[in-house]
Scaffold this active site. Structure first.
Site, PDB file in Angstrom:
ATOM      1  N   ASP A 108     -39.882 -14.138 -14.602  1.00 44.93           N
ATOM      2  CA  ASP A 108     -39.385 -13.327 -13.490  1.00 44.93           C
ATOM      3  C   ASP A 108     -39.411 -14.142 -12.192  1.00 44.93           C
ATOM      4  OD1 ASP A 108     -38.745 -11.024 -11.932  1.00 44.93           O
ATOM      5  OD2 ASP A 108     -40.881 -10.698 -11.544  1.00 44.93           O
ATOM      6  N   ASP A 122     -39.288 -12.679  -8.431  1.00 44.27           N
ATOM      7  CA  ASP A 122     -40.043 -12.124  -7.296  1.00 44.27           C
ATOM      8  C   ASP A 122     -41.491 -11.847  -7.656  1.00 44.27           C
ATOM      9  OD1 ASP A 122     -37.775 -12.144  -5.629  1.00 44.27           O
ATOM     10  OD2 ASP A 122     -37.049 -10.376  -6.692  1.00 44.27           O
TER      11      ASP A 122
END
Lengths: 174, 174
Positions: free
Chosen positions: A7, A9
């Site tokens: 991922d 963020d």
């Protein structure tokens, strides 16, 4: 070669510091990451949900986020032993597409564009591992979820947790 | 509920007609889809590869493509029986992100943004079926590839083929 999906963020990019800075500046507050333990900013200030979303929906919000410490070195090293895909829920913020793409090219130039995925529901991801700060993405994921610590998820106990990129390195390369 | 991943260009969106039109207009030719049987335009006119790519890299190229006949009705019907994800190799043309997103929202408003995927290497897609015109995406895909006929792929014989959306309907709903 096993595959790790990562991922962006709060895992590769420091989302919270900038979001908190913009909020504190505009509303004359001095909230810190400690105030966010166990929750997201929108839960701490539900009356400001609209403004908090507007920051993120600004096309350049994601362009200048700080790189999470150690992520570049460790992902580069992991990429010698695993297939790496970057899997970000960009569909939640369609204005962010270009900024996220350019940010990855700037800070992770050794990754191929072909291994970038902008999605929403991450159950579509076919990988052996998913490193993410949002445990909800693990529920229908068929590989192993690895929870990357972020203030909002400190109370989550259902998944293997890594607190930083040094611990990611230990998990995958020891 | 089984899951179908669906490609955009040449499956949902008529890419070739516009590409051919722009090329014919600028270079005073009158190529048709028949000239493209078994090959792509860049293979037919290798000396024009740069210009052919420039059309596609124009941010609005994908915004006004025609919808492939029957795709809206059949995808809507399929979505009552299958989980539908739209999986497009948008990373090959990063300028196209916004146009592709807006096009989907305009023509397929019944699909959730959360089920849109912009990727490159489609082996990252976790689905039972992938409907695509590019057979190369099937090679490392773990589900079943369904080849949607497009002029360039008419000689491909390794996969189940559907010639149009009526045949997609028959395959999945019979």
């Amino acid at each position: 070669m096993k595959r790790i999906a990562i991922d962006m963020d709060e895992v590769m990019a420091d989302f919270v510091t900038k979001h908190l800075y913009l909020y504190n500046s505009d509303f004359n507050e001095s909230l810190t990451k400690k105030d966010l333990l166990g929750k997201k900013l929108r839960h701490l200030r539900p009356g400001r949900e609209k403004e908090l979303m507007e920051y993120i929906d600004e096309p350049d919000f994601f362009r200048d986020l700080e790189v999470m410490e150690g992520s570049q070195e460790v992902i580069r090293e992991l990429s010698e032993h695993y297939e790496i895909f970057i899997t970000t829920a960009a569909m939640e913020h369609p204005a962010s597409f270009t900024a996220k793409y350019e940010w990855l090219n700037e800070h992770f130039p050794f990754l191929s564009d072909m291994n970038i995925v902008f999605c929403g529901d991450k159950s579509i991801i076919h990988a052996d591992y998913l490193i993410d700060d949002n445990a909800r993405h693990f529920r229908r994921f068929t590989g192993q979820g690895i929870l990357f610590t972020s203030p909002h998820n400190v109370n989550e106990t259902d998944y293997v947790r890594v607190n930083n990129w040094k611990e990611v390195r230990e998990f995958f390369l020891k």
